[in-house]
Design an enzyme around this catalytic site. Sequence first.
Site, PDB file in Angstrom:
ATOM      1  N   HIS A 230       1.554   2.210  -3.478  1.00 38.81           N
ATOM      2  CA  HIS A 230       0.414   2.959  -4.047  1.00 38.81           C
ATOM      3  C   HIS A 230       0.421   4.396  -3.503  1.00 38.81           C
ATOM      4  CE1 HIS A 230      -1.684  -0.251  -6.120  1.00 38.81           C
ATOM      5  NE2 HIS A 230      -1.810  -0.996  -5.036  1.00 38.81           N
TER       6      HIS A 230
ATOM      7  N   GLU B  79       0.843  -1.207   0.000  1.00 35.49           N
ATOM      8  CA  GLU B  79       0.000   0.000   0.000  1.00 35.49           C
ATOM      9  C   GLU B  79       0.876   1.255   0.000  1.00 35.49           C
ATOM     10  OE1 GLU B  79      -2.997  -0.428  -0.762  1.00 35.49           O
ATOM     11  OE2 GLU B  79      -3.046  -2.591  -0.384  1.00 35.49           O
TER      12      GLU B  79
ATOM     13  N   GLU C  24      -0.513  -0.662  -9.816  1.00 38.79           N
ATOM     14  CA  GLU C  24      -0.072  -1.934  -9.229  1.00 38.79           C
ATOM     15  C   GLU C  24       1.420  -2.164  -9.485  1.00 38.79           C
ATOM     16  OE1 GLU C  24      -2.142  -3.214  -7.267  1.00 38.79           O
ATOM     17  OE2 GLU C  24      -1.431  -5.224  -6.849  1.00 38.79           O
TER      18      GLU C  24
HETATM   19 ZN    ZN Z   1      -2.470  -3.004  -5.006  1.00 39.30          ZN
END
Ligand code: ZN
Length: 501
Positions: free
Chosen positions: A269, A266, A295
């Site tokens: 991201h 995360e 991703e």
């Molecule tokens: Zn992801």
Amino acid sequence: MQDKLKELRTRLGEVTDLYQASAVLNWDQETYMPPGGIRARSEQLSTLRGLAHQKFIADEIGQLLADLAGPASELDPDSDDASLVRVTQREYDKARKIPVELQAELARATSVAHNAWVKARAESDFAMFVPYLQKVLDLVIQKAEALGYEERIYDALLDEYEPEMKTTQVEAVFAELKAEIVPLLQAICERLDAVDDACLHGSFDEQKQWAVTMDVLKLMGFDFQNGRQDKAAHPFTTSFSCDDVRVTTRFDPTYFASALYSSMHEGGHGLYDQGTAPELERTLLAGGASLGVHESQSRMWENLVGRSRNFWRFYFPRLKTFFPGQFDHLDAEALYRAVNKVTPSLIRVEADEVTYNLHIMLRFEMETEILEGKIKITDAPEAWNAKMEAYLGITPPDDARGVLQDTHWSSGLVGYFPTYSLGTMLASQLFDHIRADLPDLDAQIEAGQFAPLLGWLRQNIHCHGAKFTPNELVRRVIGEPMQAAPFVTYLKTKYGELYGI
Ligand code: ZN
């Protein structure tokens, strides 16, 4: 032209404000909201999103775009203004194609289907879910027809998550991947005991795990002035602006790797969202190029950095300070091996690097075959289990651990799964390229210096937001299209060495 651009930006600012406000409510729902809040929250979310959608598809925005098309074509296509007009036009055209009634019907059907799925999964009863899934898929097909496509119906759905990506392109890279991964996995399965991950299982204090995740996020360069981490049952990242990015993680008191890698994933991201150029804020250009490109960032930090030998050479001594006495009998190499143990398993979200993409290919094949009428929905469990046996060598004992395990279909998210694998492949391709640009990359990671890597990503990927489609972005950065080969080489080299193949 400047007046019209200003007006377009003002209108898009209102649209994105409404979406971001709904994102705050959604974040709260997944983190702190008491269970009883769900009824009112669903209404609030649907009101805000409905308002945002109405404001976006307004005729006035169409008129502004039409007026700006000529002047914008004279600008440098890479400029923010030209990109704003181009990307907004593309999204506007798509949004206008879907009838408002269909949108509303999808929202209702998926909300009911989601509840039915929760129940069907709890009772492991696929038949119970069939009528709801059928309804959602019927509406998804109507949506695809409304959006239009040239070749395959799946193209229209894929395009929602991965702009301009085609089904045949995905089929081609997946075929290449499958031809390499299935035999690699078979070879690993002959020597499963070569890697031991017992050190990751035991009793791990949550406070200490939390401290490790915060330490690693800071090292990665996640900015806590402009972001925070919280707990969530299903980790996710959301952002309300590039100055307010929320990552989440989850803890398993008996398994050490869960929280660490959720946070690194995360965090990848989150870094992407924090790196968007501020000028792109409050437009459709903020955020990532696509789910796949997003991703690629999370997988890069989670796997290519976090599961590397260099990372563990650096981090192992620090880890020991958080868990005094608990890892003393081990060394960095033991941790490196443990976090890379391969186990063919039933559940996608628990899968390792080698098997993960097989789970995704299975779902992609199921989706295209169902949409194209090659698999009947009632036969989905059998089709699922046959593919599990063929790719992973295991058969789900029940539907809860098979065809019912993911929430995506109940939510109408068809065409979404391939982005996980596309991102994984892109991560390797980018990383090879970064290594050529930053020859000291591996030494830097071993020294705990992540700033050069983050700086490269900021400059080449993050700052562009959604200005370019994934294909354009990859071509600009790497100079060639997205490919499976770098990821295949990475897997074969790394796991060949780990398992002595
Ligand atoms: Zn992801």
